[in-house]
Structures are given as structure tokens and as C-alpha cells.
Motif scaffolding. Structure first.
Motif, mmCIF file in Angstrom:
data_model
loop_
_atom_site.group_PDB
_atom_site.id
_atom_site.type_symbol
_atom_site.label_atom_id
_atom_site.label_comp_id
_atom_site.label_asym_id
_atom_site.label_seq_id
_atom_site.Cartn_x
_atom_site.Cartn_y
_atom_site.Cartn_z
ATOM 1 N N ASP A 1 -4.065 -4.579 -1.488
ATOM 2 C CA ASP A 1 -4.942 -3.715 -2.289
ATOM 3 C C ASP A 1 -4.191 -3.025 -3.415
ATOM 4 O O ASP A 1 -3.075 -2.552 -3.235
ATOM 5 C CB ASP A 1 -5.570 -2.631 -1.392
ATOM 6 C CG ASP A 1 -6.664 -3.221 -0.521
ATOM 7 O OD1 ASP A 1 -7.275 -4.219 -0.956
ATOM 8 O OD2 ASP A 1 -6.861 -2.705 0.587
ATOM 9 N N GLN B 1 0.844 -1.195 0.000
ATOM 10 C CA GLN B 1 0.000 0.000 0.000
ATOM 11 C C GLN B 1 0.887 1.255 0.000
ATOM 12 O O GLN B 1 0.698 2.177 -0.809
ATOM 13 C CB GLN B 1 -0.883 -0.050 1.264
ATOM 14 C CG GLN B 1 -1.436 1.276 1.758
ATOM 15 C CD GLN B 1 -2.594 1.762 0.906
ATOM 16 O OE1 GLN B 1 -3.412 0.945 0.458
ATOM 17 N NE2 GLN B 1 -2.650 3.042 0.651
ATOM 18 N N HIS C 1 -4.687 0.103 -5.944
ATOM 19 C CA HIS C 1 -5.516 1.282 -6.203
ATOM 20 C C HIS C 1 -5.393 1.665 -7.670
ATOM 21 O O HIS C 1 -4.700 2.611 -8.032
ATOM 22 C CB HIS C 1 -5.106 2.418 -5.269
ATOM 23 C CG HIS C 1 -5.307 2.058 -3.838
ATOM 24 N ND1 HIS C 1 -6.469 2.315 -3.168
ATOM 25 C CD2 HIS C 1 -4.515 1.390 -2.981
ATOM 26 C CE1 HIS C 1 -6.375 1.845 -1.942
ATOM 27 N NE2 HIS C 1 -5.198 1.267 -1.802
#
Ligand code: NAD
Ligand code: ZN
Length: 343
Positions: free
Chosen positions: A271, A248, A273
Motif C-alpha cells: 500500500d 507500510q 499512502h
């Protein structure tokens, strides 16, 4: 004698096992001189690699002497000093020819994982021609062990994949042995800014001594990188930890047109993005180490241009593997980077 895996969360055991023999003409048997412990070995002991059977001999890094070779091995003979690559590969299949040794279709065997490894008196190396490297004269064999895995990993998965370029800005998240190997080899390309990020104060000091131009703790990293790069973010971010937080953060440290080179082995999902990354033209790369660059790294070591021996903080005899693992397992308290095992 060999250090054997005994299942998840059980201490590994030093046992008498049958001496390995060549099984194919392309095999070689190596008598180990030095080995070491890797973070991957700790993952295996915790049970993170459920495919590994009990009894598997641990370890994938080592330097030794050729004890015997199969009839098909031409380049090595009994008595040769050799460096062992952490994965074995044929060098001639489709994937090997594309430089993906770790995906060798005739067996990109990971030592100490898919086949028996190097924390033993002897190890069998399949595809010996492409998986062993002759030790150049004058090279310190202790330092050489650092070239079995961590230097090719830091260089190939981090520096090459991350497209480190002259004058560029580079952040390396994680100053463990792999992050430090990336830090050392990134300097072959003369980046202007080389920022090492870690929560361990001792490791940040080590990073500075290895040429980091700046260091930062994870909580201050985004702010520090903004300041150092004039708000632009880095051209390359090398992720050498392997947790969702650092993946991240890598996405926050990268600048327009940059590359995030993921080196860390992520057990969990992280994650992505995509909207932010797309907006900034970001490339993300991943890679399993191939060890295709080992011959080049060996030349640098022989020329005295790779301070690999400085990563060795502790030395143990093979009989003392328990203490060696304990020390490496408490790397932060023990100020340990790599622990050398003398067989
Ligand atoms: P290590 O555990 O010794 O080092 C990791 C470092 O990250 C430590 O110094 C730790 O203090 C630091 N860290 C932890 N949380 C952090 C955070 N939030 N921000 C910044 N730093 C943080 O591991 P290593 O042996 O150096 O290996 C690094 C990674 O590379 C691991 O995930 C390992 O599995 C992986 N690896 C990948 C390959 C490959 O083929 N791609 C090969 C070998 C190792
Ligand atoms: Zn192959």
C-alpha cells in the motif's frame, strides 16, 4: 559439476554438466574459487521466479580465475583472479551509459536466473570486459564474494538512492546481509543516527557491532524512531526486507522531505499512502542493483575500509551444498548471515 534448479520446491541437484565454452568473442570462462548463497536463490527454489527453466545452474555471486577468454576480451587473460558481478552488462549501450547496467540492452543477464550461474566449477560470463573486476593484490578473496551482489545492492539501491547525507538520520528496516551492507556503507556519509530494525535479536546485535547507533524491533520501531529523532522521523528510510508490512512501516518512519529507498524485492502488492506522503514531501525510490559502484567498493575493500568478511558466518565445501542451503535456509536458528562455498 554444477548445482542445478529442478523446479519449484524440489531440492537442487549437484550434477555433471557440459563444461561451458565461450559463445561470443566478448565471453570469458571463469573457474570458480568461491561462491555463496543469496536469499534470491531461496526464492527461486520456492518457485517465486517461474521463468527459470529446470536445469538452470544456480548462483550469482563468485570469485574465480579466468580459464579462457573470447577474442574480443582485452582486459583479462587466463590465470587472472576476478570478481564476478551478479549481472552482466556491455557498459556501452544507452542504458549502461546511464548507469543502468541491469537494463543493458545487449543482455543485462542475471546470473543463475536468465543464464547459468556461479554455483558450479565453471561459469560463462557474457560481456566480460564490463562484468568482471580484477582482484586488487592483498584483497581477501573470501570477503570479495560479498561484492558480487549484497554490497552494491545495499549501497546503490539503499544508500545512494536514499540520499544518505552527513548528519542525517537513517533507519534501515531489515538487518539481513543486504540491510547490513547498507548499514556499513551508509557510514561513508556520516549520518548522525543510524537505526537498524529487525525482529531477530542476533541480527540486531550484529548491526550494533557494525555501527548502528540504535536498534529496534519492528513492534517498537515507530515509537523508537520518534524518540530518537525528536518526533520528526528519519531523513532516509531504507527498506531491505521486501514485505508489505515493512513498506507500510517505512512510510511511518520517514520525516518531512525524506526519502524512502526501497531495496526489498516485493512479490506482493504494497500500500502507498499517497495523501500522507504528499503532505510530507516524500520521495520513494526503487532500483534493481546495477553494480556500477563495484570498482569503488573494491577500492574500499582493498584499503581495509569495508568489513565485508564479517558477514561470512559459515563455510562449506561445494560437495556439501545441501547442508549449506539448509543452514542458510534456517538463517535465524543457525545465526547465519552469508555462507561461503569453497569450490
Ligand atoms: P534476508 O531475508 O536475509 O533479510 C531480511 C531481514 O528482514 C531478516 O533479518 C528478517 O529478520 C528481517 N525482517 C523480516 N520481517 C521484518 C519486519 N517486519 N521488520 C523488520 N525486519 C524484518 O534478505 P537479504 O538477503 O538481506 O535481502 C533483503 C531484501 O533485498 C530481499 O527482499 C531481497 O530480495 C532484496 N534484494 C534486492 C536487490 C535489488 O536489486 N534491489 C538485490 C538483492 C536483494
Ligand atoms: Zn549495455
Amino acid at each position: 559439476k554444477a548445482l542445478t534448479y529442478q523446479g519449484p520446491n524440489s531440492p537442487p541437484q549437484l550434477l555433471e554438466v557440459p563444461k561451458p565454452e565461450t559463445e561470443k568473442p566478448t565471453d570469458a570462462i571463469i573457474k570458480l574459487k568461491y561462491s555463496t548463497i543469496c536469499g534470491t536463490d531461496l526464492h527461486i527454489l520456492k518457485g517465486d521466479v517461474p521463468t527459470i527453466p529446470s536445469g538452470r545452474i544456480m548462483g550469482h555471486e563468485g570469485v574465480g580465475t579466468v580459464a579462457s577468454v573470447g577474442a574480443g576480451v582485452q582486459s583479462f587473460k587466463e590465470g587472472d583472479s576476478v570478481l564476478i558481478s551478479c549481472i552482466t552488462s556491455c557498459g556501452i549501450c544507452e542504458f549502461c551509459k546511464r548507469g543502468m547496467y541491469s537494463h543493458c540492452s545487449t543482455g543485462g543477464w542475471q546470473l543463475g536466473n536468465q543464464i547459468d550461474g556461479t554455483q558450479a566449477e565453471f561459469v560463462r560470463i557474457p560481456n566480460a570486459e564490463n562484468s568482471l573486476h580484477k582482484v586488487p593484490t592483498g584483497v581477501d578473496e573470501k570477503a570479495l564474494v560479498m561484492l558480487s551482489d549484497i554490497f552494491p545492492t545495499g549501497f546503490e539501491c539503499g544508500v545512494l538512492n536514499g540520499k544518505v547525507a552527513p548528519g542525517s538520520s537513517v533507519a534501515i528496516v531489515g538487518a539481513g546481509p543486504v540491510g547490513l551492507a547498507a548499514l556499513i556503507t551508509a557510514q561513508l556519509y556520516s549520518p548522525s543516527q543510524l537505526i537498524s530494525i529487525d525482529g531477530d535479536a542476533n541480527r540486531l546485535e550484529v548491526a550494533k557491532s557494525f555501527g548502528a547507533t540504535h536498534t529496534a524491533t519492528p513492534d517498537k520501531a515507530v515509537e523508537a524512531v520518534k524518540e530518537i529523532t525528536g518526533g520528526k522521523g528519519c531523513d532516509t528510510v531504507i527498506e531491505a526486507v521486501g514485505i508489505p508490512d515493512t513498506f507500510q512501516q517505512s512510510q511511518e518512519l520517514i520525516g518531512v522531505g525524506g526519502t524512502i529507498a526501497n531495496v526489498g524485492v516485493h512479490g506482493a502488492k504494497a500500500d502507498l499512502h499517497l495523501e500522507n506522503l504528499w503532505d510530507k514531501n516524500i520521495a520513494i525510490t526503487t532500483r534493481l542493483v546495477d553494480t556500477t559502484t563495484t570498482p569503488m567498493l573494491l577500492k574500499l575493500l582493498a584499503a581495509g575500509r569495508l568489513p565485508a568478511e564479517k558477514l561470512i558466518t559459515h563455510k562449506f565445501k561445494f560437495g556439501d551444498m545441501e547442508t549449506a542451503y539448509q543452514t542458510f535456509g534456517k538463517a535465524s536458528q543457525e545465526k547465519a548471515l552469508k555462507v561461503l562455498i569453497e569450490m
